[in-house]
Design a protein around this motif. Structure first.
Motif, short mmCIF file in Angstrom:
data_model
loop_
_atom_site.label_atom_id
_atom_site.label_comp_id
_atom_site.label_asym_id
_atom_site.label_seq_id
_atom_site.Cartn_x
_atom_site.Cartn_y
_atom_site.Cartn_z
N GLY A 372 41.36 50.04 -5.46
CA GLY A 372 42.44 50.02 -6.44
C GLY A 372 42.23 51.05 -7.53
O GLY A 372 41.11 51.21 -8.02
N VAL A 373 43.29 51.76 -7.91
CA VAL A 373 43.24 52.77 -8.96
C VAL A 373 44.15 52.34 -10.11
O VAL A 373 45.34 52.13 -9.91
N PHE A 374 43.58 52.20 -11.29
CA PHE A 374 44.34 52.02 -12.51
C PHE A 374 44.15 53.28 -13.34
O PHE A 374 43.01 53.74 -13.50
N ALA A 375 45.21 53.85 -13.87
CA ALA A 375 45.07 55.10 -14.61
C ALA A 375 46.08 55.18 -15.73
O ALA A 375 47.20 54.66 -15.63
N THR A 376 45.69 55.87 -16.79
CA THR A 376 46.57 56.05 -17.94
C THR A 376 47.50 57.24 -17.77
O THR A 376 48.43 57.40 -18.56
N VAL A 401 50.03 46.83 -16.61
CA VAL A 401 51.27 46.20 -17.08
C VAL A 401 51.16 45.94 -18.58
O VAL A 401 50.38 45.09 -19.02
N GLU A 402 51.97 46.65 -19.36
CA GLU A 402 51.87 46.53 -20.82
C GLU A 402 52.25 45.14 -21.31
O GLU A 402 51.77 44.69 -22.36
N ASP A 403 53.11 44.44 -20.59
CA ASP A 403 53.50 43.10 -21.00
C ASP A 403 52.31 42.15 -21.02
O ASP A 403 52.36 41.10 -21.69
N TYR A 404 51.25 42.49 -20.28
CA TYR A 404 50.06 41.64 -20.25
C TYR A 404 49.02 42.04 -21.29
O TYR A 404 48.03 41.33 -21.47
N ALA A 405 49.20 43.19 -21.93
CA ALA A 405 48.16 43.73 -22.80
C ALA A 405 47.83 42.80 -23.96
O ALA A 405 46.68 42.72 -24.40
N SER A 406 48.81 42.07 -24.45
CA SER A 406 48.56 41.17 -25.58
C SER A 406 47.59 40.05 -25.21
O SER A 406 46.94 39.46 -26.08
N GLY A 407 47.47 39.77 -23.92
CA GLY A 407 46.55 38.73 -23.48
C GLY A 407 45.10 39.08 -23.71
O GLY A 407 44.23 38.19 -23.73
N VAL A 408 44.80 40.36 -23.85
CA VAL A 408 43.43 40.79 -24.08
C VAL A 408 43.05 40.67 -25.55
O VAL A 408 41.87 40.68 -25.91
N GLU A 409 44.03 40.55 -26.41
CA GLU A 409 43.73 40.46 -27.84
C GLU A 409 42.98 39.17 -28.15
O GLU A 409 43.31 38.09 -27.66
N GLY A 410 41.94 39.28 -29.01
CA GLY A 410 41.12 38.13 -29.33
C GLY A 410 41.61 37.38 -30.55
O GLY A 410 42.47 37.86 -31.30
N GLY A 420 42.61 35.17 -18.42
CA GLY A 420 43.50 34.60 -17.42
C GLY A 420 44.58 35.60 -17.04
O GLY A 420 44.67 36.69 -17.59
N GLY A 421 45.41 35.22 -16.08
CA GLY A 421 46.44 36.15 -15.60
C GLY A 421 45.95 36.91 -14.38
O GLY A 421 44.91 36.58 -13.80
N PRO A 422 46.68 37.96 -13.96
CA PRO A 422 46.29 38.72 -12.76
C PRO A 422 44.94 39.41 -12.98
O PRO A 422 44.80 40.29 -13.83
N GLY A 423 43.94 38.98 -12.21
CA GLY A 423 42.55 39.34 -12.50
C GLY A 423 42.26 40.81 -12.57
O GLY A 423 41.59 41.30 -13.50
N GLY A 424 42.69 41.58 -11.57
CA GLY A 424 42.40 43.01 -11.55
C GLY A 424 43.05 43.74 -12.71
O GLY A 424 42.44 44.62 -13.34
N ILE A 425 44.29 43.40 -13.00
CA ILE A 425 45.02 44.07 -14.08
C ILE A 425 44.41 43.73 -15.43
O ILE A 425 44.22 44.60 -16.29
N PHE A 430 41.29 45.20 -20.25
CA PHE A 430 40.14 45.00 -21.13
C PHE A 430 39.34 46.30 -21.25
O PHE A 430 39.00 46.73 -22.37
N LEU A 431 39.04 46.95 -20.15
CA LEU A 431 38.26 48.18 -20.20
C LEU A 431 39.00 49.28 -20.95
O LEU A 431 38.38 50.10 -21.65
N ARG A 432 40.31 49.32 -20.82
CA ARG A 432 41.09 50.35 -21.51
C ARG A 432 40.87 50.31 -23.02
O ARG A 432 40.98 51.35 -23.70
N GLU A 433 40.55 49.13 -23.55
CA GLU A 433 40.31 49.00 -24.99
C GLU A 433 39.14 49.84 -25.47
O GLU A 433 39.00 50.09 -26.66
N PHE A 434 38.29 50.30 -24.54
CA PHE A 434 37.08 51.02 -24.92
C PHE A 434 37.12 52.50 -24.51
O PHE A 434 36.09 53.17 -24.48
#
Length: 479
Positions: A372-376, A401-410, A420-425, A430-434
């Motif tokens: 799987g490839v995720f890319a900006t 999926v940007e709609d899921y990005a808020s789920g990473v916020e602590g 939680g949510g779609p595991g790979g995405i 999460f990694l994109r935050e760094f």
């Protein structure tokens, strides 16, 4: 008798391109699927990868093996070469065979010869810890190419360099974890990477001083301390600077979020992403590609003890960002976050690619043969997929999926590790935050990094997936 590991790196069979066959040396030929109404060559089907041993008692110079190449596409040559390598390995185990000659078809292309060399190099791979004498390896191969032999030698040489990267990745990932702790992985990298690559090993004291909280948290439950392996390849005149980060979890119990026993033995390959990065840098240097490459492999064991990190912990990463821990079995993203933040701040690359056996969700989504490839950036995703196509490795782009990005916020920390949510995405988000908004690609190889059966040039165990793609990706920036 012996009880030891195979040598690392595995020695691949020698492959030589020559113009003329020598008498008295066993010979193999390649046969395509016959067209309708045509007679099958040597009485064989010609199906891709179908290898037959022929009786040639009356003529020592007659073909002994015939390998099917199907429709003669480049991938057919790879599969045929791999199947032939396995047949030659088995024949060598029964009788001493040092060299085999392979007659190439007329009008064979450079691409086809390169693919054949890849299959011959990797198809007979074997890694076994044994008390018995090791079985003979694949014999040396002479490719008989007629008057055009010089035109193919460069393709064979390059193919063998990339095959060596895949084989080294397999060696490192297959090594049992009672041998392969973080220190062993770091020391082995320093031994095998060669003079063109600068290798620096950072120990647990350095990691603590610099604030690598993710690596230290994951490695805290193990008696074997973590390491950070730094590689630098800096050729003159390089136009691009590529940062590679590979997950180096040398064994993964899941920590306090303990994995079930079934399948845990396979966690010796949980550092396959890190192995691919190490092997790719070795090949990039061997090919003298004019691309600057910095690589980081955060190596740790995720074990269970009084020192293990816990669900509910708040961990501070390199650079100060904090993570709320929800699942100690999501350890890969913890060590990768440290390495990404450090690598970007310290080395200031033009782009970043990370590789990891990160989520079981990707095995469900894409199966066991596609990464799987995720890319900006669209262009970067396309480069990865195209590099994989050249390397014979399949990739599929997955959405950030940007709609899921808020789920990473602590809430207690900056980010949540396992929301939680779609595991790979979610892992990719999460990694994109760094990644500091740099062009970035995340390669999740949880599925294709391991194989449970033989296919193409892959044998059961670690597959070596992603190493060749990384080399081809670096080469795409060389022009």
């Amino acid at each position: 008798m012996r009880n030891s590991l195979p040598p690392v790196p595995t020695k691949l069979p020698e492959i030589e391109v020559v113009a003329v066959a020598r008498r008295g040396i066993p010979r193999a030929v390649l046969a395509a699927t016959p067209a309708e109404g045509e007679e099958a060559a040597y009485g064989t089907s010609g199906r891709t990868g179908d290898v037959r041993e022929l009786s040639n008692d009356s003529d020592r110079d007659a073909p002994r093996w015939v390998a099917g190449i199907g429709d003669a596409a480049p991938k057919d040559f790879r599969r045929a070469g791999a199947a032939l390598a396995r047949s030659l390995r088995d024949a060598a185990a029964e009788s001493p065979i040092r060299t085999v000659q392979v007659s190439l078809p007329e009008e064979v292309t450079v691409a086809q010869v390169g693919e054949l060399a890849t299959g011959l190099s990797l198809g007979g791979y074997r890694f076994a810890v044994t008390t018995s004498e090791p079985k003979p390896s694949v014999p040396a191969v002479r490719l008989i190419a007629g008057d055009d032999s010089a035109a193919y030698a460069e393709a064979v040489s390059r193919a063998r360099t990339l095959a060596a990267a895949a084989a080294l990745t397999r060696d490192l990932a297959n090594t049992p974890s009672n041998v392969k702790n973080p220190a062993w992985l770091a020391n082995t990298a320093a031994k095998v990477l060669g003079a063109a690559v600068q290798v620096t090993v950072r120990d647990e004291k350095w990691l603590a001083e610099k604030g690598f909280g993710g690596v230290l948290a994951v490695g805290g439950g193990s008696a074997s301390a973590p390491r950070l392996i730094e590689l630098e390849y800096r050729p003159r005149g390089a136009a691009k600077h590529l940062l590679l980060v590979g997950k180096g979890i040398t064994f993964d119990t899941g920590g306090l979020s303990l994995k079930p026993n079934d399948g845990m033995h396979l966690m010796r390959t949980d550092m396959a992403g890190g192995a691919a990065v190490l092997a790719a840098v070795r090949a990039i240097a061997a090919l003298a590609l004019p691309v600057r490459v910095t690589a980081l492999v955060p190596a740790a064991e995720n074990h269970v003890s009084g020192g293990s990190y816990r669900p509910g912990d708040i961990v501070a990463h390199y650079g100060g960002r904090t993570t709320e821990v929800g699942n100690t079995d999501a350890e890969g993203r913890m060590v990768m976050a440290d390495a990404l933040a450090y690598g970007i701040e310290r080395f200031r690359p033009d782009l970043v690619v990370d590789v990891a056996t990160l989520t079981g969700a990707m095995k469900v989504a894409l199966g066991l043969r596609t990464g799987g490839v995720f890319a900006t950036e669209d262009a970067l995703a396309e480069r990865v997929v195209e590099a994989g196509a050249r390397a014979g490795e399949a990739w599929w782009r997955m959405p950030l999926v940007e709609d899921y990005a808020s789920g990473v916020e602590g809430s207690l920390g900056d980010v949540r590790q396992a929301p939680g949510g779609p595991g790979g995405i979610m892992a990719a988000l999460f990694l994109r935050e760094f990644t500091a908004d740099l062009p970035w690609a995340h390669l999740d190889i949880a599925g294709p990094a391991r194989a449970d059966k033989t296919y193409d040039d892959v044998v059961p165990g670690a597959s070596g997936f992603a190493a060749r793609t990384l080399v081809e990706l670096a080469a795409s920036y060389a022009g």
